[in-house]
Design a protein around this motif. Structure first.
Motif, PDB file in Angstrom:
ATOM      1  N   ALA A 132       0.841  -1.192   0.000  1.00  0.00           N
ATOM      2  CA  ALA A 132       0.000   0.000   0.000  1.00  0.00           C
ATOM      3  C   ALA A 132       0.872   1.236   0.000  1.00  0.00           C
ATOM      4  O   ALA A 132       2.042   1.193   0.367  1.00  0.00           O
ATOM      5  N   ASP A 133       0.277   2.361  -0.445  1.00  0.00           N
ATOM      6  CA  ASP A 133       1.006   3.628  -0.411  1.00  0.00           C
ATOM      7  C   ASP A 133       1.312   4.003   1.033  1.00  0.00           C
ATOM      8  O   ASP A 133       0.519   3.741   1.946  1.00  0.00           O
ATOM      9  N   LEU A 134       2.451   4.651   1.237  1.00  0.00           N
ATOM     10  CA  LEU A 134       2.853   5.053   2.578  1.00  0.00           C
ATOM     11  C   LEU A 134       1.923   6.143   3.086  1.00  0.00           C
ATOM     12  O   LEU A 134       1.635   7.117   2.388  1.00  0.00           O
ATOM     13  N   ASP A 135       1.436   5.990   4.289  1.00  0.00           N
ATOM     14  CA  ASP A 135       0.495   6.918   4.908  1.00  0.00           C
ATOM     15  C   ASP A 135       1.281   7.999   5.654  1.00  0.00           C
ATOM     16  O   ASP A 135       1.983   7.708   6.630  1.00  0.00           O
ATOM     17  N   LEU A 136       1.155   9.249   5.198  1.00  0.00           N
ATOM     18  CA  LEU A 136       1.889  10.339   5.834  1.00  0.00           C
ATOM     19  C   LEU A 136       1.446  10.547   7.281  1.00  0.00           C
ATOM     20  O   LEU A 136       2.245  10.961   8.124  1.00  0.00           O
ATOM     21  N   ARG A 137       0.187  10.270   7.565  1.00  0.00           N
ATOM     22  CA  ARG A 137      -0.292  10.418   8.942  1.00  0.00           C
ATOM     23  C   ARG A 137       0.437   9.447   9.861  1.00  0.00           C
ATOM     24  O   ARG A 137       0.889   9.827  10.957  1.00  0.00           O
ATOM     25  N   LYS A 138       0.587   8.204   9.436  1.00  0.00           N
ATOM     26  CA  LYS A 138       1.332   7.236  10.255  1.00  0.00           C
ATOM     27  C   LYS A 138       2.785   7.660  10.396  1.00  0.00           C
ATOM     28  O   LYS A 138       3.404   7.469  11.449  1.00  0.00           O
ATOM     29  N   LEU A 139       3.353   8.211   9.324  1.00  0.00           N
ATOM     30  CA  LEU A 139       4.744   8.683   9.408  1.00  0.00           C
ATOM     31  C   LEU A 139       4.880   9.786  10.451  1.00  0.00           C
ATOM     32  O   LEU A 139       5.859   9.841  11.196  1.00  0.00           O
ATOM     33  N   ARG A 140       3.898  10.686  10.489  1.00  0.00           N
ATOM     34  CA  ARG A 140       3.945  11.754  11.482  1.00  0.00           C
ATOM     35  C   ARG A 140       3.841  11.174  12.881  1.00  0.00           C
ATOM     36  O   ARG A 140       4.548  11.601  13.803  1.00  0.00           O
ATOM     37  N   TYR A 141       2.975  10.187  13.080  1.00  0.00           N
ATOM     38  CA  TYR A 141       2.870   9.534  14.379  1.00  0.00           C
ATOM     39  C   TYR A 141       4.217   8.909  14.767  1.00  0.00           C
ATOM     40  O   TYR A 141       4.648   8.990  15.928  1.00  0.00           O
ATOM     41  N   PHE A 142       4.868   8.291  13.788  1.00  0.00           N
ATOM     42  CA  PHE A 142       6.162   7.672  14.063  1.00  0.00           C
ATOM     43  C   PHE A 142       7.194   8.716  14.474  1.00  0.00           C
ATOM     44  O   PHE A 142       7.939   8.525  15.446  1.00  0.00           O
ATOM     45  N   VAL A 143       7.257   9.844  13.757  1.00  0.00           N
ATOM     46  CA  VAL A 143       8.269  10.867  14.050  1.00  0.00           C
ATOM     47  C   VAL A 143       8.074  11.430  15.451  1.00  0.00           C
ATOM     48  O   VAL A 143       9.043  11.587  16.218  1.00  0.00           O
ATOM     49  N   VAL A 144       6.843  11.754  15.813  1.00  0.00           N
ATOM     50  CA  VAL A 144       6.590  12.307  17.156  1.00  0.00           C
ATOM     51  C   VAL A 144       6.954  11.288  18.229  1.00  0.00           C
ATOM     52  O   VAL A 144       7.563  11.626  19.251  1.00  0.00           O
ATOM     53  N   THR A 145       6.604  10.034  18.002  1.00  0.00           N
ATOM     54  CA  THR A 145       6.947   8.992  18.977  1.00  0.00           C
ATOM     55  C   THR A 145       8.455   8.797  19.053  1.00  0.00           C
ATOM     56  O   THR A 145       9.021   8.619  20.144  1.00  0.00           O
ATOM     57  N   GLU A 148      -0.339  12.412  23.609  1.00  0.00           N
ATOM     58  CA  GLU A 148      -0.810  13.725  24.066  1.00  0.00           C
ATOM     59  C   GLU A 148      -0.490  14.804  23.046  1.00  0.00           C
ATOM     60  O   GLU A 148      -1.329  15.661  22.732  1.00  0.00           O
ATOM     61  N   LEU A 149       0.732  14.788  22.534  1.00  0.00           N
ATOM     62  CA  LEU A 149       1.134  15.799  21.560  1.00  0.00           C
ATOM     63  C   LEU A 149       0.337  15.686  20.262  1.00  0.00           C
ATOM     64  O   LEU A 149       0.080  16.690  19.588  1.00  0.00           O
ATOM     65  N   LEU A 150      -0.043  14.462  19.922  1.00  0.00           N
ATOM     66  CA  LEU A 150      -0.792  14.226  18.691  1.00  0.00           C
ATOM     67  C   LEU A 150      -2.301  14.344  18.896  1.00  0.00           C
ATOM     68  O   LEU A 150      -3.057  14.254  17.916  1.00  0.00           O
ATOM     69  N   HIS A 151      -2.718  14.526  20.158  1.00  0.00           N
ATOM     70  CA  HIS A 151      -4.141  14.662  20.494  1.00  0.00           C
ATOM     71  C   HIS A 151      -4.935  13.427  20.077  1.00  0.00           C
ATOM     72  O   HIS A 151      -6.037  13.527  19.529  1.00  0.00           O
ATOM     73  N   ILE A 152      -4.365  12.260  20.334  1.00  0.00           N
ATOM     74  CA  ILE A 152      -5.062  11.001  20.092  1.00  0.00           C
ATOM     75  C   ILE A 152      -4.874  10.109  21.311  1.00  0.00           C
ATOM     76  O   ILE A 152      -4.006  10.359  22.157  1.00  0.00           O
ATOM     77  N   ALA A 153      -5.694   9.067  21.397  1.00  0.00           N
ATOM     78  CA  ALA A 153      -5.562   8.124  22.503  1.00  0.00           C
ATOM     79  C   ALA A 153      -4.342   7.234  22.283  1.00  0.00           C
ATOM     80  O   ALA A 153      -3.985   6.907  21.150  1.00  0.00           O
ATOM     81  N   GLN A 154      -3.703   6.847  23.385  1.00  0.00           N
ATOM     82  CA  GLN A 154      -2.494   6.025  23.265  1.00  0.00           C
ATOM     83  C   GLN A 154      -2.749   4.700  22.547  1.00  0.00           C
ATOM     84  O   GLN A 154      -1.924   4.299  21.716  1.00  0.00           O
ATOM     85  N   PRO A 155      -3.877   3.998  22.809  1.00  0.00           N
ATOM     86  CA  PRO A 155      -4.101   2.751  22.059  1.00  0.00           C
ATOM     87  C   PRO A 155      -4.196   2.974  20.552  1.00  0.00           C
ATOM     88  O   PRO A 155      -3.751   2.130  19.772  1.00  0.00           O
ATOM     89  N   VAL A 156      -4.759   4.117  20.154  1.00  0.00           N
ATOM     90  CA  VAL A 156      -4.831   4.436  18.724  1.00  0.00           C
ATOM     91  C   VAL A 156      -3.426   4.613  18.156  1.00  0.00           C
ATOM     92  O   VAL A 156      -3.102   4.085  17.081  1.00  0.00           O
ATOM     93  N   LEU A 157      -2.587   5.340  18.885  1.00  0.00           N
ATOM     94  CA  LEU A 157      -1.216   5.544  18.439  1.00  0.00           C
ATOM     95  C   LEU A 157      -0.491   4.206  18.320  1.00  0.00           C
ATOM     96  O   LEU A 157       0.204   3.943  17.325  1.00  0.00           O
ATOM     97  N   THR A 158      -0.649   3.363  19.313  1.00  0.00           N
ATOM     98  CA  THR A 158       0.018   2.053  19.295  1.00  0.00           C
ATOM     99  C   THR A 158      -0.412   1.240  18.074  1.00  0.00           C
ATOM    100  O   THR A 158       0.422   0.633  17.397  1.00  0.00           O
ATOM    101  N   ARG A 159      -1.720   1.252  17.778  1.00  0.00           N
ATOM    102  CA  ARG A 159      -2.209   0.497  16.620  1.00  0.00           C
ATOM    103  C   ARG A 159      -1.649   1.062  15.318  1.00  0.00           C
ATOM    104  O   ARG A 159      -1.273   0.310  14.414  1.00  0.00           O
ATOM    105  N   GLN A 160      -1.557   2.392  15.220  1.00  0.00           N
ATOM    106  CA  GLN A 160      -1.061   3.002  13.998  1.00  0.00           C
ATOM    107  C   GLN A 160       0.429   2.703  13.790  1.00  0.00           C
ATOM    108  O   GLN A 160       0.869   2.457  12.665  1.00  0.00           O
ATOM    109  N   ILE A 161       1.185   2.715  14.862  1.00  0.00           N
ATOM    110  CA  ILE A 161       2.614   2.391  14.756  1.00  0.00           C
ATOM    111  C   ILE A 161       2.788   0.936  14.351  1.00  0.00           C
ATOM    112  O   ILE A 161       3.625   0.604  13.486  1.00  0.00           O
TER     113      ILE A 161
END
Length: 284
Positions: free
Chosen positions: A3-16, A27-40
């Motif tokens: 699949a094409d690379l998702d820029l949103r997931k890349l941003r989540y990765f960079v902040v993490t 917190e910085l991304l204004h999302i729940a931690q489980p959501v961040l974990t799933r996206q990573i």
């Protein structure tokens, strides 16, 4: 990857990656931690590599994650630049270093493109190229040397550099000073800005100063010196300092740059006419 690379997931990765803490990153991304974990985890699955090493000691970047981080930052930066360029349409921003005047170039561009809106942004040694990479400016008047990766460079002018000394300095009475005269005196700026003095005791004692105004203050109170392009020094006139030519000092080279990936009639014209505009303060 299928699949094409998702820029949103890349941003989540960079902040993490920058926080090395999933809770803080969420917190910085204004999302729940489980959501961040799933996206990573989804990104890791798409890439076929673990990006983080998780243990009781905390979170660390894996080898693959460390390799991806600079590439991800560059890709996100390019995406932001593309968004800015697309929004601007007939508007451009020109960056300029202290002492450099973009007005002649801007006047020339407006003559050729009457509907063009132009804004300016003052830059520094730290961001004179970065403003073009991240899209804050389409053009930037820079002082060489620079990292030329990813930019198109057109030399436009060369000017002398001068030593700036306190008016009561023992060298202030000379018409011209030499590099030998300066060797051993306190250099009150980043020594990389004066490569002719690298390896001398002067360079070893150097202290970086964040801006021209603070450099000049240090010149007056510390009896040291700074080396500046003549136009920069003249842009900050003070009665308590003097400017002296330095025998053996290479001139300051000025160039106009744009991103290699950026192309338009306006930018092409700017790169073609920059030299004549800046050297003559007008374009015929």
């Amino acid at each position: 990857m299928t699949a094409d690379l998702d820029l949103r997931k890349l941003r989540y990765f960079v902040v993490t990656a920058e926080t090395l803490h999933f809770g803080r990153a969420a917190e910085l991304l204004h999302i729940a931690q489980p959501v961040l974990t799933r996206q990573i985890r989804a990104l890791e699955s798409e890439l076929g590599a673990a990006l983080f090493d998780r243990s009781s000691r905390g979170t660390e970047l894996s080898e693959a994650g460390a390799a991806l981080l600079p590439e991800a930052r560059a890709l996100l930066r390019s995406a932001r630049a593309l968004q800015r360029h697309a929004r601007r349409g007939t508007r451009i921003v020109v960056g300029f270093m202290p002492g450099l005047a973009p007005a002649p170039l801007i006047r020339a561009l407006r003559e050729r493109f009457p509907d063009l809106e132009v804004d300016v942004i003052r830059t520094s040694w730290d961001d004179q190229v970065e403003v073009v990479h991240d899209g804050r400016a389409e053009l930037s008047l820079v002082r060489l040397p620079i990292d030329r990766a990813g930019v198109t460079v057109v030399p436009v002018l060369s000017e002398p550099r001068v030593a700036v000394l306190s008016r009561d300095h023992h060298l202030a009475g000379r018409d011209v000073v030499t590099l030998d005269d300066l060797a051993g005196l306190p250099l009150l700026q980043d020594p990389m800005a004066v490569p002719e003095l690298l390896g001398t005791r002067t360079a070893a004692e150097a202290r970086p100063q964040p801006n021209v105004e603070e450099k000049l203050e240090r010149v007056v109170i510390d009896s040291g010196f700074v080396i500046l392009p003549r136009s920069t020094a003249l842009a900050y006139p003070r009665p308590d300092v003097v400017l002296r030519p330095v025998d053996g000092l290479a001139p300051s080279e000025v160039a106009l740059i744009r991103a290699e990936s950026a192309s338009s009639e306006v930018l092409d014209t700017a790169m073609k006419i920059a030299g004549s505009c800046l050297l003559t303060a007008g374009c015929g």
